[in-house]
Structures are given as C-alpha cells and as structure tokens.
Motif scaffolding. Structure first.
Motif, PDB file in Angstrom:
ATOM      1  N   MET A 279      -0.209  -4.423 -10.984  1.00  0.00           N
ATOM      2  CA  MET A 279      -0.913  -3.143 -10.889  1.00  0.00           C
ATOM      3  C   MET A 279      -0.349  -2.117 -11.864  1.00  0.00           C
ATOM      4  O   MET A 279      -1.098  -1.280 -12.394  1.00  0.00           O
TER       5      MET A 279
ATOM      6  N   LYS B  99       2.753   1.464  -3.448  1.00  0.00           N
ATOM      7  CA  LYS B  99       1.813   1.817  -4.514  1.00  0.00           C
ATOM      8  C   LYS B  99       1.566   3.325  -4.541  1.00  0.00           C
ATOM      9  O   LYS B  99       1.609   3.964  -5.594  1.00  0.00           O
TER      10      LYS B  99
ATOM     11  N   LEU C  65       3.380  -5.386  -7.787  1.00  0.00           N
ATOM     12  CA  LEU C  65       3.621  -4.122  -8.488  1.00  0.00           C
ATOM     13  C   LEU C  65       3.450  -4.288  -9.991  1.00  0.00           C
ATOM     14  O   LEU C  65       2.858  -3.429 -10.664  1.00  0.00           O
TER      15      LEU C  65
ATOM     16  N   GLU D 130       2.618   5.977  -7.614  1.00  0.00           N
ATOM     17  CA  GLU D 130       1.617   6.860  -8.237  1.00  0.00           C
ATOM     18  C   GLU D 130       2.029   8.320  -8.121  1.00  0.00           C
ATOM     19  O   GLU D 130       1.936   9.086  -9.087  1.00  0.00           O
TER      20      GLU D 130
ATOM     21  N   SER E  19       0.826  -1.204   0.000  1.00  0.00           N
ATOM     22  CA  SER E  19       0.000   0.000   0.000  1.00  0.00           C
ATOM     23  C   SER E  19       0.868   1.265   0.000  1.00  0.00           C
ATOM     24  O   SER E  19       0.605   2.225  -0.727  1.00  0.00           O
TER      25      SER E  19
END
Length: 476
Positions: free
Chosen positions: A457, A416, A454, A420, A413
């Motif tokens: 996603m 990620k 990873l 981003e 989390s």
C-alpha cells in the motif's frame, strides 16, 4: 538552585548586578548551570548539592591552573560550598564539531585538533602525583578493583539483563574478576581524568579547554585515551583511531618511559571496560530512566565493540563475557534507527514471556503493541514446535482460520490510518509490535503479513522487520 545566591556571587565578583540570567541545559549529571551577564562580563554559575564532588573540582582546578593547563578559573565560591562561579568558556564544544561533520572520516582539521587534545591529555596525566591531595579525589581515590567492578556490574544489570541476554551470574562474575586482575597489573599511578571525551572539551579560539574533571583519580594511562577515541557518538573510524593512538604514544614517549607493546596489551582491555561502562550508562538512562535519546547511541557503542574484538586476545580467557558480547553484536541491527528522510515503520514480533514489548530506540516513543494470543496456536502441535511463522507449513495452518485473516485486516486498518495521518503531519516513524506467548508462530506470522501489506500500500516507505526471538532483521 537558588538564583539569588548566584546573583550575590556575581555582584561580589564584578561589582555589578547581572542583567540576564540564562539557565543552561543539564547533561548527564545532577549539577545545574546558569550563564549570568551584565552586558560586559559573562560568567557561569553552578549549583551542586554534592559538596565532596565540588571540593574535588576546586582542588583539581587549583592544581591544574598552577601547571598552566587549560581549565576554567573559579571566580567565587559560596560559603555553603554548593554554589560557585567560573569563567565562561562559551558554547563551542569539540563534540559539536565531531558529530556534525559531513564525512565518516575526521578530516585534516579535526585530526589536528584531536592531536592537540591528546598532547594536552599527556600534560594532565603526567602532573606529579605528590602535588595532589588524594583524599580529595571523588568518588574514589584510584582506578581499583571496586571501581572497575562497579562499571562492569553497571553493564551487567542495566544492559545485559535489560536486553534479555542469558548468562550464569557466577560464570560472568568470574570473567569480570579475570578481566579486572589483568587491567590492574598495569601502572595505575598516573592522573586519570575519568570522563575524557569531546563533550568535556571546549574550544576557545580553536584552542581546547577542559571541564568536568571532578571524577579524576589515580589510574592507568590507557583509560582516558580509550574514553576519547572510543566515544560512541563521535563515530571515529578505525583508520583515524589508529592515526591518533600512534600520535598519542609518540607524545607520551617524550615524557614517560613506556614499552609500547606492554601499553597496548592493557589499552584494548581497558577500552573494552570503557565501552561496557558506556553501554551500562545508556541502558540505565535509556531503558531504566526512559530517556530515549540515550537509546539512539547504543548502536554506535556496539560498533565500537565490533572494532575492539580483533584486538582483544584477553577475551579468550573470559568465555561467558565473550559469548554475551557476540550475542549483543548479533542483535545490533535491532538498535539501528534509520536516518533516511522517508517514513519508516518498524515491525517487531516478540514474546510476552521472554522479554515483553521491545524497547523503542527511535526516541519517538508510542506505537502499537498487538496481542496475538487470541489466535489459534500452532505451537501446541508437535509437528510445528520447531518451526516459526516464517515457515510455509505454519503459514498454511494459520490461513485456514478465518479469525486470523480478520485479525490481520483489523490491525492493518488501524496501522494504515496511522501512517496516513503521520505522513500528513510530517512525522517520520511508527513502531508496530506483535506479541504471542513464545514469539515464534503467531506474532511472527502477523508481523510478516502486515509488513508486506504495508509495503504494497505504501511502496515508498521503509519497513524494517525485527523478529526478536529469532534474532532476525531485514528491511523491505
């Protein structure tokens, strides 16, 4: 640096006051430079606290200019001998032309330029020895046992040890002595520039001019050729290197009676010493002084090491050094930094008791270091001691514990959100490290799983996985 002293020297030289003063970027030395100009005349001012080094530079410049070699004229020297002015040769370095080429090969123009440089190197090397006051040479008078030993120790302490390469000090020192004995059998009566590389070659109307020779001393012919042709960031191919070495030997034979086979017998071991000295410098500047841009050149130096090995018969007589070099080469993927435009995440597993958090070779710094030692440890069980987190049995054992999945989700989390945010801000790199006691089970398992999460996603980003204790690397 006292700019007022440089201003006074400028006024004494030109009869005018400088209207602009530009501080120049320092390189690897402690010398400081400034460009002073009155709009018509531009000179380079230098400050160096080390008077002995300055005296070496002044003496060598005088000798070289009398031999019509392309070195900068010294215009004024302050009475302290710490400040001086020299002719401004501009900002065009051979180095910039070489590293900014678009092809892996040098191409005809650069080959011709290098051939010109090598011809002038022979002119430096063959200046008659009795023209020099050898007592002025700094920091040593010759390429001798002590100076070569310093270079090899530099490599040992600032590269091998800082990269956790295991060796016996006694055995490695014995190998160093064997290597030194061999290279000192060569003729060391020539002038040795010491740092003959493209950063120290200026281009004025495409003609090479030479700077930073204050470390010059008596030494073998091979050292300076190797310094130029095995310069790490120049990335010269074996084929181009062969062309240039052949040209150098042809020019050299017109001035010196040499046996080519004997020359090459010393050339490759001396090139090895130069490459090891370079790695030591990168280790000192990068690992020890934390100047990350030096770390980015390590892989280029290791490429040179790979290129050298087939020509190094002498390695058979230095088994400990040979093993250390082969181990470094096996690890060289760890030092590679992606030049792709895509976002890259490097995921490492490591051991807290054997090496600690891995160095970041990207030049960016930062990133995560997650401690997996709070998780259940399969390494305590006999049946898993020889396995790793990549083995199915270990993975199945860890999956039975809910806290392991919670840990993976929590760390993912964070990572990620970081990816981003970095992508949104135009960044291109993130380092993620998972550590456990031995770097074998929990850290490897977490690195494997988070890497795949990873990639699922963010399918367009590059994931590079390094398992430090297993010496295993791959890219997703």
């Amino acid at each position: 640096m006292n700019i007022d002293i440089l201003k006074q020297l400028f006024s004494h030289t030109t009869g005018a006051n400088p209207t602009t003063i530009q501080l120049l970027k320092q390189s690897g030395s402690s010398r400081q430079y400034a460009r002073l100009s009155d709009g018509e005349t531009s000179v380079i001012g230098c400050y160096n606290e080390n008077v002995d080094e300055n005296e070496a530079f002044f003496h060598l410049t005088e000798i070289f200019r009398k031999q019509n070699l392309n070195v900068p004229q010294i215009l004024q020297i302050d009475e302290s001998r710490k400040y001086y002015l020299q002719v401004d040769l501009g900002d065009n370095h051979l180095y910039d032309k070489v590293i900014n080429r678009t092809d892996q090969y040098l191409g005809s123009d650069l080959i011709d330029l290098y051939k010109n440089v090598l011809g002038k190197l022979v002119d430096f090397q063959t200046v008659k020895s009795d023209l020099f006051d050898h007592s002025k040479f700094y920091p040593v008078h010759s390429f001798n046992r002590a100076s070569v030993g310093w270079d090899l120790d530099y490599f040992k302490y600032y590269f091998l040890k800082l990269n956790d390469i295991a060796f016996s000090d006694r055995d490695l020192n014995n190998d160093f002595e064997t290597l030194i004995d061999h290279v000192l059998n060569d003729n060391t009566s020539y002038f040795m520039y010491r740092d003959f590389q493209s950063r120290n070659i200026m281009l004025v109307d495409d003609e090479p001019w030479f700077i930073d020779y204050q470390g010059g001393r008596r030494g073998p012919l091979a050292y300076d050729v190797a310094s130029l042709l095995y310069q790490a960031k120049a990335r010269i191919t074996d084929s181009d290197r062969s062309i240039l070495l052949k040209h150098y030997i042809e020019i050299l034979k017109t001035k010196v009676d040499i046996d080519e086979k004997r020359f090459l017998n010393y050339y490759y071991p001396i090139a090895l010493i130069r490459v090891l000295q370079t790695l030591g410098a990168y280790g000192y500047r990068g690992f020890y002084q934390k100047k990350s841009h030096f770390l980015q050149s390590i892989n280029y130096a290791l490429d040179n090491l790979v290129s050298l090995l087939p020509n190094l018969v002498a390695l058979e007589f230095v088994p400990t050094l040979k093993r250390c070099l082969l181990e470094l080469i096996d690890k060289r993927d760890v030092y590679k930094v992606s030049k792709d435009s895509n976002f890259q995440v490097v995921v490492n597993s490591f051991s807290y008791i054997n090496g600690g958090v891995p160095n970041d070779y990207s030049g960016h710094g930062g990133g995560y270091a997650f401690d997996c030692r709070l998780l259940p440890n399969p390494g305590r069980l006999q049946e898993y001691k020889k396995l790793t987190g990549m083995d199915a049995d270990v993975q199945a054992w860890l999956k039975q514990y809910p806290e392991v999945d919670e840990y993976l989700n929590d760390t993912f989390s964070l990572i990620k959100r970081h990816v981003e945010a970095y992508q949104e801000r135009g960044f291109s790199y993130l380092a993620v490290n998972f550590g456990c006691t031995g770097g074998q089970h929990r850290s490897v398992y977490c690195a494997e799983n988070v890497s795949r999460m990873l990639k699922e996603m963010f399918p367009d980003i590059q994931i590079k996985v390094n398992h430090m204790m297993q010496h295993k690397s791959y890219t997703l």
